[in-house]
Design a protein around this motif. Sequence first.
Motif, PDB file in Angstrom:
ATOM      1  N   THR A  34       0.823  -1.152   0.136  1.00 41.09           N
ATOM      2  CA  THR A  34      -0.130   0.151  -0.180  1.00 41.09           C
ATOM      3  C   THR A  34       1.020   1.203  -0.415  1.00 41.09           C
ATOM      4  OG1 THR A  34      -1.913  -1.103   1.074  1.00 41.09           O
ATOM      5  CG2 THR A  34      -1.913   1.312   0.963  1.00 41.09           C
ATOM      6  N   PRO A  35       2.416   1.457   0.830  1.00 34.21           N
ATOM      7  CA  PRO A  35       2.612   3.118   0.687  1.00 34.21           C
ATOM      8  C   PRO A  35       3.108   3.031  -0.343  1.00 34.21           C
ATOM      9  CG  PRO A  35       2.981   1.540   3.082  1.00 34.21           C
ATOM     10  CD  PRO A  35       1.997   0.610   2.251  1.00 34.21           C
ATOM     11  N   ALA A  36       4.012   1.659  -0.674  1.00 37.25           N
ATOM     12  CA  ALA A  36       4.217   1.997  -2.333  1.00 37.25           C
ATOM     13  C   ALA A  36       3.649   2.526  -3.455  1.00 37.25           C
ATOM     14  CB  ALA A  36       5.434   0.280  -2.819  1.00 37.25           C
ATOM     15  N   ALA A  37       2.716   2.515  -3.503  1.00 32.25           N
ATOM     16  CA  ALA A  37       1.830   2.066  -4.492  1.00 32.25           C
ATOM     17  C   ALA A  37       1.666   3.527  -4.279  1.00 32.25           C
ATOM     18  CB  ALA A  37       0.286   1.451  -4.409  1.00 32.25           C
ATOM     19  N   LEU A  70      -7.311   1.901  -1.847  1.00 34.63           N
ATOM     20  CA  LEU A  70      -6.912   3.178  -1.706  1.00 34.63           C
ATOM     21  C   LEU A  70      -8.276   4.313  -2.512  1.00 34.63           C
ATOM     22  CD1 LEU A  70      -2.929   2.961  -3.508  1.00 34.63           C
ATOM     23  CD2 LEU A  70      -3.971   3.592  -1.044  1.00 34.63           C
ATOM     24  N   VAL A  71      -8.656   3.479  -2.947  1.00 38.16           N
ATOM     25  CA  VAL A  71      -9.965   4.896  -3.312  1.00 38.16           C
ATOM     26  C   VAL A  71     -11.143   4.567  -1.941  1.00 38.16           C
ATOM     27  CG1 VAL A  71     -12.092   4.946  -5.042  1.00 38.16           C
ATOM     28  CG2 VAL A  71     -10.053   4.200  -5.731  1.00 38.16           C
ATOM     29  N   SER A  72     -11.041   3.707  -1.104  1.00 40.80           N
ATOM     30  CA  SER A  72     -12.271   3.796  -0.359  1.00 40.80           C
ATOM     31  C   SER A  72     -11.396   4.632   0.551  1.00 40.80           C
ATOM     32  CB  SER A  72     -11.829   2.280   0.079  1.00 40.80           C
ATOM     33  OG  SER A  72     -12.745   2.006   1.130  1.00 40.80           O
ATOM     34  N   GLU A  77      -8.104   8.367  -6.670  1.00 39.77           N
ATOM     35  CA  GLU A  77      -8.778   8.020  -7.395  1.00 39.77           C
ATOM     36  C   GLU A  77      -8.927   8.018  -8.612  1.00 39.77           C
ATOM     37  OE1 GLU A  77     -10.261  12.595  -7.522  1.00 39.77           O
ATOM     38  OE2 GLU A  77      -9.181  13.431  -9.333  1.00 39.77           O
ATOM     39  N   ARG A  78      -9.695   7.483  -9.526  1.00 32.38           N
ATOM     40  CA  ARG A  78      -9.292   6.953 -10.976  1.00 32.38           C
ATOM     41  C   ARG A  78     -10.515   7.676 -11.876  1.00 32.38           C
ATOM     42  NH1 ARG A  78     -12.141   2.101  -7.738  1.00 32.38           N
ATOM     43  NH2 ARG A  78     -10.602   0.492  -7.920  1.00 32.38           N
ATOM     44  N   ARG A  79      -9.054   7.771 -12.534  1.00 30.75           N
ATOM     45  CA  ARG A  79     -10.172   9.453 -14.144  1.00 30.75           C
ATOM     46  C   ARG A  79      -9.433   8.224 -14.948  1.00 30.75           C
ATOM     47  NH1 ARG A  79      -6.515  14.101 -12.105  1.00 30.75           N
ATOM     48  NH2 ARG A  79      -7.205  14.871  -9.497  1.00 30.75           N
ATOM     49  N   PRO A  80     -10.387   9.076 -16.287  1.00 32.22           N
ATOM     50  CA  PRO A  80     -10.600   8.562 -17.845  1.00 32.22           C
ATOM     51  C   PRO A  80      -9.162   8.642 -18.207  1.00 32.22           C
ATOM     52  CG  PRO A  80     -12.264   9.534 -17.693  1.00 32.22           C
ATOM     53  CD  PRO A  80     -11.445   9.862 -16.325  1.00 32.22           C
ATOM     54  N   GLY A  81      -8.287   7.195 -18.414  1.00 34.07           N
ATOM     55  CA  GLY A  81      -6.746   7.355 -19.456  1.00 34.07           C
ATOM     56  C   GLY A  81      -7.071   7.602 -20.954  1.00 34.07           C
ATOM     57  N   GLU A  86      -8.784   2.290 -20.824  1.00 32.86           N
ATOM     58  CA  GLU A  86      -7.905   2.960 -19.494  1.00 32.86           C
ATOM     59  C   GLU A  86      -8.603   3.089 -18.770  1.00 32.86           C
ATOM     60  OE1 GLU A  86      -3.666   4.716 -20.398  1.00 32.86           O
ATOM     61  OE2 GLU A  86      -3.335   2.377 -21.803  1.00 32.86           O
ATOM     62  N   VAL A  87      -8.274   3.034 -17.174  1.00 26.41           N
ATOM     63  CA  VAL A  87      -8.231   3.891 -16.227  1.00 26.41           C
ATOM     64  C   VAL A  87      -7.236   4.491 -15.339  1.00 26.41           C
ATOM     65  CG1 VAL A  87      -9.418   4.463 -14.001  1.00 26.41           C
ATOM     66  CG2 VAL A  87     -10.671   2.811 -16.048  1.00 26.41           C
ATOM     67  N   ALA A  88      -6.291   6.092 -15.416  1.00 28.87           N
ATOM     68  CA  ALA A  88      -5.533   6.531 -14.773  1.00 28.87           C
ATOM     69  C   ALA A  88      -5.834   6.291 -13.456  1.00 28.87           C
ATOM     70  CB  ALA A  88      -5.641   8.114 -15.568  1.00 28.87           C
ATOM     71  N   LEU A  89      -4.912   6.327 -12.746  1.00 29.57           N
ATOM     72  CA  LEU A  89      -4.823   6.713 -11.330  1.00 29.57           C
ATOM     73  C   LEU A  89      -4.530   7.774 -10.826  1.00 29.57           C
ATOM     74  CD1 LEU A  89      -3.871   3.195 -10.461  1.00 29.57           C
ATOM     75  CD2 LEU A  89      -5.942   3.285 -10.301  1.00 29.57           C
ATOM     76  N   HIS A  90      -4.734   8.425  -9.548  1.00 28.18           N
ATOM     77  CA  HIS A  90      -4.700  10.313  -9.539  1.00 28.18           C
ATOM     78  C   HIS A  90      -4.725  10.518  -7.969  1.00 28.18           C
ATOM     79  CE1 HIS A  90      -3.750  12.217 -13.350  1.00 28.18           C
ATOM     80  NE2 HIS A  90      -4.771  11.015 -13.994  1.00 28.18           N
ATOM     81  N   LEU A  91      -3.379  11.501  -7.065  1.00 30.03           N
ATOM     82  CA  LEU A  91      -3.491  10.683  -5.811  1.00 30.03           C
ATOM     83  C   LEU A  91      -4.772  12.187  -5.609  1.00 30.03           C
ATOM     84  CD1 LEU A  91       0.392  11.194  -4.682  1.00 30.03           C
ATOM     85  CD2 LEU A  91      -1.486   9.048  -4.370  1.00 30.03           C
ATOM     86  N   THR A  92      -5.721  11.657  -4.074  1.00 28.61           N
ATOM     87  CA  THR A  92      -6.571  13.229  -4.165  1.00 28.61           C
ATOM     88  C   THR A  92      -5.460  13.732  -3.176  1.00 28.61           C
ATOM     89  OG1 THR A  92      -7.578  11.760  -1.739  1.00 28.61           O
ATOM     90  CG2 THR A  92      -8.094  11.654  -4.211  1.00 28.61           C
ATOM     91  N   PRO A  93      -5.633  14.620  -2.707  1.00 24.73           N
ATOM     92  CA  PRO A  93      -5.293  16.101  -1.768  1.00 24.73           C
ATOM     93  C   PRO A  93      -4.954  15.058  -1.054  1.00 24.73           C
ATOM     94  CG  PRO A  93      -6.946  17.404  -2.662  1.00 24.73           C
ATOM     95  CD  PRO A  93      -6.974  15.826  -3.251  1.00 24.73           C
ATOM     96  N   LYS A  94      -5.883  14.465  -0.258  1.00 28.79           N
ATOM     97  CA  LYS A  94      -5.391  13.600   1.063  1.00 28.79           C
ATOM     98  C   LYS A  94      -4.798  12.512   1.023  1.00 28.79           C
ATOM     99  CE  LYS A  94      -7.632  10.216   4.256  1.00 28.79           C
ATOM    100  NZ  LYS A  94      -8.996   9.266   4.620  1.00 28.79           N
TER     101      LYS A  94
END
Length: 169
Positions: A34-37, A70-72, A77-81, A86-94
């Motif tokens: 999880t931390p590495a992800a 991570l989303v939970s 958050e998942r966004r269009p790739g 594809e789905v792109a993964l992005h960090l939330t502010p948190k």
Amino acid sequence: MDTEIANLLGALSLAVMDRIEQGAREVIGRGGETPAALVVIGYGEGMTNEKLRRILGLSHSGTVRLVDRLVSDQLVERRPGDDAREVALHLTPKGAAARKELMASRISAVASLLDVLSPTETKRLGTLIRDLLVRQDTSEMDRFTICRMCDDRVCTRCPLPTTKGKRAR
């Protein structure tokens, strides 16, 4: 080969990883990959489940479960790739704040091991580590895997060579 040195380096490696893991659990309440992800997703735009899976060495289903957590936890958050599949993964502010805290925790955990060395010894160790890394035969993916917990704000000149040249994060 000096098996005693190899054994000692293995023990030191475990001591380092144990401290990093403990710090990660204190920061985000989770260990494992999880931390590495969280760190890897924060390296740049357009991280996909597939690329994350290859970097972390997980199965497809394991990666999906990890991203779901991570989303939970509202860290990713998942966004269009780039394309419709594809789905792109992005960090939330948190997630970005947690990543920053993870990086500080990691540096602190490792630095605490180095506190027993003099400045000269620390510099000599740094030279040896850099020399060791420079001589590795690594691919672009190897670099992402090895550097999956690296703080890209600190390590701006990765010493690991690749056949594809300097890695862009």
